[in-house]
Scaffold this motif. Sequence first.
Motif, PDB file in Angstrom:
ATOM      1  N   ILE A  87       0.862  -1.379   0.003  1.00 18.40           N
ATOM      2  CA  ILE A  87       0.365  -0.079  -0.075  1.00 18.40           C
ATOM      3  C   ILE A  87       0.970   1.174  -0.139  1.00 18.40           C
ATOM      4  CG2 ILE A  87      -1.947   1.055   1.125  1.00 18.40           C
ATOM      5  CD1 ILE A  87      -2.592  -1.376   2.816  1.00 18.40           C
ATOM      6  N   ALA A  88       0.554   1.857  -1.300  1.00 16.56           N
ATOM      7  CA  ALA A  88       1.693   3.416  -1.101  1.00 16.56           C
ATOM      8  C   ALA A  88       0.828   4.639  -0.147  1.00 16.56           C
ATOM      9  CB  ALA A  88       1.173   3.980  -2.364  1.00 16.56           C
ATOM     10  N   PHE A  89       1.581   5.534   0.047  1.00 23.82           N
ATOM     11  CA  PHE A  89       1.165   6.835   0.795  1.00 23.82           C
ATOM     12  C   PHE A  89      -0.109   7.250  -0.116  1.00 23.82           C
ATOM     13  CE2 PHE A  89       4.220   9.287  -0.941  1.00 23.82           C
ATOM     14  CZ  PHE A  89       3.909  10.322  -0.558  1.00 23.82           C
ATOM     15  N   THR A  90      -0.026   6.897  -1.059  1.00 23.22           N
ATOM     16  CA  THR A  90      -1.502   7.996  -2.072  1.00 23.22           C
ATOM     17  C   THR A  90      -1.753   7.348  -1.985  1.00 23.22           C
ATOM     18  OG1 THR A  90       0.604   6.721  -3.906  1.00 23.22           O
ATOM     19  CG2 THR A  90       0.840   9.031  -3.186  1.00 23.22           C
ATOM     20  N   ASP A  91      -2.024   5.714  -1.427  1.00 22.83           N
ATOM     21  CA  ASP A  91      -3.075   4.918  -1.977  1.00 22.83           C
ATOM     22  C   ASP A  91      -5.064   5.259  -0.661  1.00 22.83           C
ATOM     23  OD1 ASP A  91      -1.962   3.909  -3.886  1.00 22.83           O
ATOM     24  OD2 ASP A  91      -1.497   2.039  -2.721  1.00 22.83           O
ATOM     25  N   LYS A  92      -6.007   5.267  -1.202  1.00 21.97           N
ATOM     26  CA  LYS A  92      -6.456   5.717  -0.572  1.00 21.97           C
ATOM     27  C   LYS A  92      -7.297   4.417   1.140  1.00 21.97           C
ATOM     28  CE  LYS A  92     -10.452   3.000  -3.461  1.00 21.97           C
ATOM     29  NZ  LYS A  92     -11.461   2.793  -3.788  1.00 21.97           N
ATOM     30  N   ASP A  93      -6.494   3.870   0.755  1.00 17.65           N
ATOM     31  CA  ASP A  93      -6.581   2.281   1.662  1.00 17.65           C
ATOM     32  C   ASP A  93      -5.251   2.103   2.244  1.00 17.65           C
ATOM     33  OD1 ASP A  93      -5.254   1.702   0.113  1.00 17.65           O
ATOM     34  OD2 ASP A  93      -6.466  -0.565  -0.024  1.00 17.65           O
ATOM     35  N   TYR A  94      -4.903   3.903   2.576  1.00 14.67           N
ATOM     36  CA  TYR A  94      -3.744   3.609   3.799  1.00 14.67           C
ATOM     37  C   TYR A  94      -4.210   4.340   4.789  1.00 14.67           C
ATOM     38  CZ  TYR A  94       1.619   5.031   5.054  1.00 14.67           C
ATOM     39  OH  TYR A  94       2.920   4.860   5.427  1.00 14.67           O
ATOM     40  N   PRO A  95      -3.349   3.808   6.127  1.00  9.27           N
ATOM     41  CA  PRO A  95      -4.146   4.058   7.373  1.00  9.27           C
ATOM     42  C   PRO A  95      -4.124   5.342   7.235  1.00  9.27           C
ATOM     43  CG  PRO A  95      -3.044   2.408   7.322  1.00  9.27           C
ATOM     44  CD  PRO A  95      -2.558   2.646   6.333  1.00  9.27           C
ATOM     45  N   GLU A  96      -5.572   6.324   7.342  1.00 10.70           N
ATOM     46  CA  GLU A  96      -5.597   7.581   7.073  1.00 10.70           C
ATOM     47  C   GLU A  96      -4.718   8.449   8.502  1.00 10.70           C
ATOM     48  OE1 GLU A  96      -6.695  10.578   5.472  1.00 10.70           O
ATOM     49  OE2 GLU A  96      -6.628   9.294   4.615  1.00 10.70           O
ATOM     50  N   LYS A  97      -4.241   7.948   9.978  1.00 12.24           N
ATOM     51  CA  LYS A  97      -3.709   9.295  10.833  1.00 12.24           C
ATOM     52  C   LYS A  97      -2.593   8.830  10.220  1.00 12.24           C
ATOM     53  CE  LYS A  97      -6.860   9.368  14.032  1.00 12.24           C
ATOM     54  NZ  LYS A  97      -7.350  10.493  13.771  1.00 12.24           N
ATOM     55  N   LEU A  98      -1.713   7.778   9.368  1.00 16.14           N
ATOM     56  CA  LEU A  98      -0.314   7.454   9.458  1.00 16.14           C
ATOM     57  C   LEU A  98      -0.057   8.050   8.503  1.00 16.14           C
ATOM     58  CD1 LEU A  98       1.856   5.498  10.774  1.00 16.14           C
ATOM     59  CD2 LEU A  98       0.974   4.157   8.685  1.00 16.14           C
ATOM     60  N   ARG A  99      -1.289   8.537   7.381  1.00 12.53           N
ATOM     61  CA  ARG A  99      -0.845   9.862   5.629  1.00 12.53           C
ATOM     62  C   ARG A  99      -0.110  10.580   6.394  1.00 12.53           C
ATOM     63  NH1 ARG A  99      -3.290   8.056   1.274  1.00 12.53           N
ATOM     64  NH2 ARG A  99      -5.129   7.783   2.495  1.00 12.53           N
ATOM     65  N   HIS A 100      -1.066  11.302   7.944  1.00  8.57           N
ATOM     66  CA  HIS A 100      -0.530  12.183   8.114  1.00  8.57           C
ATOM     67  C   HIS A 100       1.304  13.083   9.705  1.00  8.57           C
ATOM     68  CE1 HIS A 100      -4.418  14.549   6.684  1.00  8.57           C
ATOM     69  NE2 HIS A 100      -4.759  12.999   7.314  1.00  8.57           N
ATOM     70  N   CYS A 101       1.172  11.355   9.246  1.00  5.20           N
ATOM     71  CA  CYS A 101       2.592  11.564  10.106  1.00  5.20           C
ATOM     72  C   CYS A 101       3.349  11.902   8.779  1.00  5.20           C
ATOM     73  CB  CYS A 101       3.323  10.021  10.326  1.00  5.20           C
ATOM     74  SG  CYS A 101       1.818  10.197  11.739  1.00  5.20           S
ATOM     75  N   PRO A 102       4.740  13.025   8.875  1.00  3.00           N
ATOM     76  CA  PRO A 102       5.764  13.368   7.752  1.00  3.00           C
ATOM     77  C   PRO A 102       7.083  12.053   7.956  1.00  3.00           C
ATOM     78  CG  PRO A 102       6.400  14.627   9.987  1.00  3.00           C
ATOM     79  CD  PRO A 102       4.607  14.195  10.104  1.00  3.00           C
ATOM     80  N   ASP A 103       7.293  11.099   9.014  1.00  6.28           N
ATOM     81  CA  ASP A 103       7.621   9.648   8.649  1.00  6.28           C
ATOM     82  C   ASP A 103       7.182   8.900   8.430  1.00  6.28           C
ATOM     83  OD1 ASP A 103       7.546  10.558  11.382  1.00  6.28           O
ATOM     84  OD2 ASP A 103       9.135   9.603  12.155  1.00  6.28           O
ATOM     85  N   SER A 104       6.394   8.886   8.102  1.00  6.25           N
ATOM     86  CA  SER A 104       5.294   7.333   7.538  1.00  6.25           C
ATOM     87  C   SER A 104       6.075   7.126   6.854  1.00  6.25           C
ATOM     88  CB  SER A 104       3.698   7.869   7.656  1.00  6.25           C
ATOM     89  OG  SER A 104       3.547   9.078   6.174  1.00  6.25           O
ATOM     90  N   PRO A 105       5.987   5.714   6.142  1.00  7.75           N
ATOM     91  CA  PRO A 105       6.477   5.109   4.729  1.00  7.75           C
ATOM     92  C   PRO A 105       6.091   5.499   4.053  1.00  7.75           C
ATOM     93  CG  PRO A 105       6.021   3.519   7.050  1.00  7.75           C
ATOM     94  CD  PRO A 105       5.220   4.591   7.476  1.00  7.75           C
ATOM     95  N   ILE A 106       6.557   4.756   3.076  1.00  8.75           N
ATOM     96  CA  ILE A 106       5.724   5.703   1.937  1.00  8.75           C
ATOM     97  C   ILE A 106       5.345   4.481   0.643  1.00  8.75           C
ATOM     98  CG2 ILE A 106       7.644   7.683   1.061  1.00  8.75           C
ATOM     99  CD1 ILE A 106       8.777   5.595  -0.843  1.00  8.75           C
ATOM    100  N   VAL A 107       5.973   2.828   1.763  1.00 14.07           N
ATOM    101  CA  VAL A 107       5.071   1.902   1.016  1.00 14.07           C
ATOM    102  C   VAL A 107       4.860   1.259   2.669  1.00 14.07           C
ATOM    103  CG1 VAL A 107       5.039  -0.253  -0.034  1.00 14.07           C
ATOM    104  CG2 VAL A 107       5.982   1.850  -0.835  1.00 14.07           C
ATOM    105  N   LEU A 108       3.840   0.476   2.787  1.00 18.97           N
ATOM    106  CA  LEU A 108       3.357  -0.690   3.985  1.00 18.97           C
ATOM    107  C   LEU A 108       3.243  -2.108   3.294  1.00 18.97           C
ATOM    108  CD1 LEU A 108       0.957   1.200   6.455  1.00 18.97           C
ATOM    109  CD2 LEU A 108       3.506   0.469   6.653  1.00 18.97           C
ATOM    110  N   PHE A 109       3.581  -2.547   3.906  1.00 23.94           N
ATOM    111  CA  PHE A 109       3.445  -4.129   3.118  1.00 23.94           C
ATOM    112  C   PHE A 109       2.186  -5.202   4.657  1.00 23.94           C
ATOM    113  CE2 PHE A 109       7.947  -3.026   2.162  1.00 23.94           C
ATOM    114  CZ  PHE A 109       7.577  -3.214   0.652  1.00 23.94           C
ATOM    115  N   SER A 110       1.897  -6.105   3.967  1.00 13.29           N
ATOM    116  CA  SER A 110       0.315  -6.512   4.920  1.00 13.29           C
ATOM    117  C   SER A 110      -0.071  -7.826   4.227  1.00 13.29           C
ATOM    118  CB  SER A 110      -0.548  -5.822   5.893  1.00 13.29           C
ATOM    119  OG  SER A 110      -1.533  -5.385   4.544  1.00 13.29           O
ATOM    120  N   ASN A 111      -0.507  -8.498   5.623  1.00 18.99           N
ATOM    121  CA  ASN A 111      -1.215  -9.969   4.788  1.00 18.99           C
ATOM    122  C   ASN A 111      -2.045  -9.797   6.097  1.00 18.99           C
ATOM    123  OD1 ASN A 111      -0.055 -10.685   7.255  1.00 18.99           O
ATOM    124  ND2 ASN A 111       1.412 -12.006   6.336  1.00 18.99           N
TER     125      ASN A 111
END
Length: 366
Positions: free
Chosen positions: A82-106
Amino acid sequence: MRHTDLFYLLALQKVEGVGEINAKKLLSHFGTAEAIFAEKSHKLKKIDRIGSLTVERLKDKSVFEKAEAELRFIEKAHIRAIAFTDKDYPEKLRHCPDSPIVLFSNGNIDLTNRRIISIVGTREITAYGRDFCKDLIATLAPLDPVIVSGFAYGVDITAHLAAIENNLQTVAILAHGLNQIYPKMHKKYMSQVMENGGFMTEFWSSSNPIREQFLQRNRIVAGISEATIVIESAEKGGSLVTASMANDYNRDVFAVPGRISDKYSQGCNNLIKTQKANMLTSAADLVYMLNWDLQQPIKPVQKQLFITLEPDEQKVYDFLNSHGKELLDIIALECSVPVFRLSGILLNMELKGVIRPLPGKLFEVI
C-alpha cells in the motif's frame, strides 16, 4: 497499485540517504517514483536538501535489482503493498511526516473509518497489567475498536489475544519482513491474528529483527491510531518511546497508574506526573477523553421501557438512583465492587442508556 509504480517505489526506498521525508518531497515535486529516476541531475539538485551525493545515488541502477527481487517475493507470498497515496493507506498514519511511503500487509486488515487504539507496555507484564489489559479490551468491545500492538511478549500479545477473544480486529506491527515471525514462540498465534486482522510492516523480506528497527517500528504503532495506551512500563523502555512519538504526532496518550514501589509502574507514573499522558483507570476514561460516546458509527438507540440489568448493574443503579451523581471510587466502595470491574459495569450501563458519565469521574442515573 500498478506493478510499475510499486517497482519504482521499492527502488526509491532502497536509495541510501533519501528517507521517507525526502522521498515524499521528491514524489510531491515530480509526481511518481519513475519520474524521479528519469529526471535530469540538475533538476533533482534544485529540490531542497537533495544534494549531489543523493542525486548520485539516485542514478545507481543497483537499486532496481533489489526492487525486482522484493517484488518477486511480494507476488509469490501474496503480500499486499500500500503506497502512502493510496486511499486505503491508514489515514492517521498518512499525516505523519516520516510515515513509510509503502506498507506491506497480510491478513484481513480493514482500517477504513475505524476507531483505532494502540496498546503497548513491558514484556514483563504483571498480573495487574494483564488483568487491566484484558478487562479494558473486553469493556471496549461493544464499541468495536481496532487493537494495534507490536506482537512482542507481555503487554503486546496480551492485547492481541484479548482482541481476538472479544472478536475485535487486531493488527500486529512488525519490526521485520513478512517472511518470518518474531518472537518465534508467537508463531502459534499467527493464524488467529490473520483471521481477526493481520500483520503490517514497512520492512522488506531481507530485514531481520534488530533493535533499531523495533524503535523505528514504534512510530507506526504511535501514528496509526488516535490514542496510545501504556499499560505497564519500567522507568525506561520502548513503550515510552512510542508514547513520546504519539505526543509528537499530537495523539492522545494514556498511562495506567500503579504503586510507586512497583518497577513496572514507574514509567507510567512518570508519564502521568510529567503530563505526557492522561491517567487511565477505566475504559470509561478512554471513552470520555476520546469523545467516542458522541461520535459515529455508534447509532442512537431508542430507550427501552424495561431494561434488564445484571445483579451488579442493578446494585450500582439503585445506589446512584438514591444518592445522585457520585464518584467512581465511592461507587466502588459503597457497592463493594472492585474498580477494574466497576469500569466495565458502568460502560455497559451507559451503553444501555441508564447512566451517563460526567467530568471528574462522576456518574449519574439518566
